[in-house]
Write a protein that holds these residues in place. Structure first.
Motif, PDB file in Angstrom:
ATOM      1  N   UNK A   3       0.835  -1.196   0.000  1.00  0.00           N
ATOM      2  CA  UNK A   3       0.000   0.000   0.000  1.00  0.00           C
ATOM      3  C   UNK A   3       0.876   1.254   0.000  1.00  0.00           C
ATOM      4  N   UNK A   4       0.556   2.183  -0.870  1.00  0.00           N
ATOM      5  CA  UNK A   4       1.391   3.376  -1.032  1.00  0.00           C
ATOM      6  C   UNK A   4       1.103   4.402   0.054  1.00  0.00           C
ATOM      7  N   UNK A 173      -5.578  -2.776   2.021  1.00  0.00           N
ATOM      8  CA  UNK A 173      -4.441  -3.559   2.510  1.00  0.00           C
ATOM      9  C   UNK A 173      -4.400  -4.964   1.901  1.00  0.00           C
ATOM     10  N   UNK A 174      -5.357  -5.296   1.043  1.00  0.00           N
ATOM     11  CA  UNK A 174      -5.405  -6.649   0.464  1.00  0.00           C
ATOM     12  C   UNK A 174      -4.089  -7.022  -0.225  1.00  0.00           C
ATOM     13  N   UNK A 178      -1.813 -10.092   1.172  1.00  0.00           N
ATOM     14  CA  UNK A 178      -1.605 -11.280   0.344  1.00  0.00           C
ATOM     15  C   UNK A 178      -0.127 -11.463  -0.003  1.00  0.00           C
ATOM     16  N   UNK A 179       0.555 -10.357  -0.260  1.00  0.00           N
ATOM     17  CA  UNK A 179       1.985 -10.435  -0.586  1.00  0.00           C
ATOM     18  C   UNK A 179       2.790 -10.966   0.596  1.00  0.00           C
ATOM     19  N   UNK A 180       2.441 -10.517   1.822  1.00  0.00           N
ATOM     20  CA  UNK A 180       3.124 -11.009   3.015  1.00  0.00           C
ATOM     21  C   UNK A 180       2.858 -12.498   3.197  1.00  0.00           C
ATOM     22  N   UNK A 181       1.595 -12.901   3.064  1.00  0.00           N
ATOM     23  CA  UNK A 181       1.218 -14.305   3.234  1.00  0.00           C
ATOM     24  C   UNK A 181       1.994 -15.198   2.270  1.00  0.00           C
ATOM     25  N   UNK A 203      -6.864 -11.189  -4.127  1.00  0.00           N
ATOM     26  CA  UNK A 203      -6.308 -10.047  -3.404  1.00  0.00           C
ATOM     27  C   UNK A 203      -5.105  -9.444  -4.152  1.00  0.00           C
ATOM     28  N   UNK A 204      -4.299 -10.290  -4.758  1.00  0.00           N
ATOM     29  CA  UNK A 204      -3.138  -9.784  -5.494  1.00  0.00           C
ATOM     30  C   UNK A 204      -3.564  -9.038  -6.767  1.00  0.00           C
ATOM     31  N   UNK A 205      -4.779  -9.295  -7.229  1.00  0.00           N
ATOM     32  CA  UNK A 205      -5.294  -8.568  -8.391  1.00  0.00           C
ATOM     33  C   UNK A 205      -5.543  -7.100  -8.078  1.00  0.00           C
ATOM     34  N   UNK A 206      -5.554  -6.753  -6.785  1.00  0.00           N
ATOM     35  CA  UNK A 206      -5.739  -5.353  -6.385  1.00  0.00           C
ATOM     36  C   UNK A 206      -4.421  -4.580  -6.357  1.00  0.00           C
TER      37      UNK A 206
END
Length: 207
Positions: A3-4, A173-174, A178-181, A203-206
């Motif tokens: 997230x930016x 925060x999706x 998802x990236x952390x998971x 979630x990664x599509x976001x």
């Protein structure tokens, strides 16, 4: 990656309990969205293993990291702002922003340290075969994005659920979640279920 700052400022502007002066915590090792998608493609999809034999004590956590500071206190200091500790390394004051829900807290007792990939989930996706030392390293990992200071009741609502059953209240925060998971599962060579992969893909599509 994740997230930016501009997105967080928008969250702060829309959330009456937040201050734009406070950044959200950012654990180490969060991959970019594109890297997370590649890592997700490399994970082994398999049915979840048995819960039989699981006990949180098999993942020794909140071990001493330095001096009198254990893992929890180390993360509270890492993720908080202006954190003050006493002689026992307990946090006596500070401010914490929970990235899952956007809540801001000034008492450490309102903050939990979340295992992004829950210990129970790890057990059922490969950790049951690990040594106790390996499980301890997983439960106290300060190198990968596995530990995060969050609102206590939000962490309790998550429990041991995977992304197919629980997602952060803040949709912004999706991507980061998802990236952390995915990074944690990739580093520790843990399996994922088909439903888990579908939820992570969404979630990664976001990103």
């Amino acid at each position: 990656m994740g997230i930016s700052r501009s997105a967080w400022l928008l969250v702060f502007a829309l959330h009456p309990f937040l201050s734009a002066a406070l950044p959200a915590p950012s654990p180490p090792g969060i991959p970019s969205g594109s890297a997370a998608k590649s890592e997700l493609a490399g994970l082994t999809v398999a049915a979840q293993g048995s819960q039989t034999g699981y006990d949180r004590d098999l993942f020794p956590h909140w071990i001493t990291i330095s001096g009198k500071c254990n893992t929890r206190e180390t993360i509270l200091k890492r993720d908080g702002t202006n954190v003050v500790t006493d002689d026992a390394c307990a946090s006596t004051s500070g401010t914490w922003v929970s990235p899952y829900d956007g809540g801001t807290w000034t008492a450490a007792s309102d903050v939990d340290i979340d295992h992004v990939v829950p210990l129970s989930n790890a057990w059922k996706s490969g950790a049951s075969k690990w040594t106790t030392d390996a499980r301890q390293a997983f439960a106290n990992d300060l190198t990968n994005p596995q530990l995060l200071a969050v609102t206590d009741n939000v962490n309790q609502s998550k429990g041991d659920k995977g992304p197919e059953d629980w997602k952060p209240p803040l949709k912004l925060y999706y991507c980061t979640y998802a990236s952390m998971w995915v990074r944690v599962k990739s580093v520790y060579k843990l399996t994922i279920t088909a439903d888990e992969k579908a939820a992570l893909t969404d979630m990664l599509a976001t990103c």
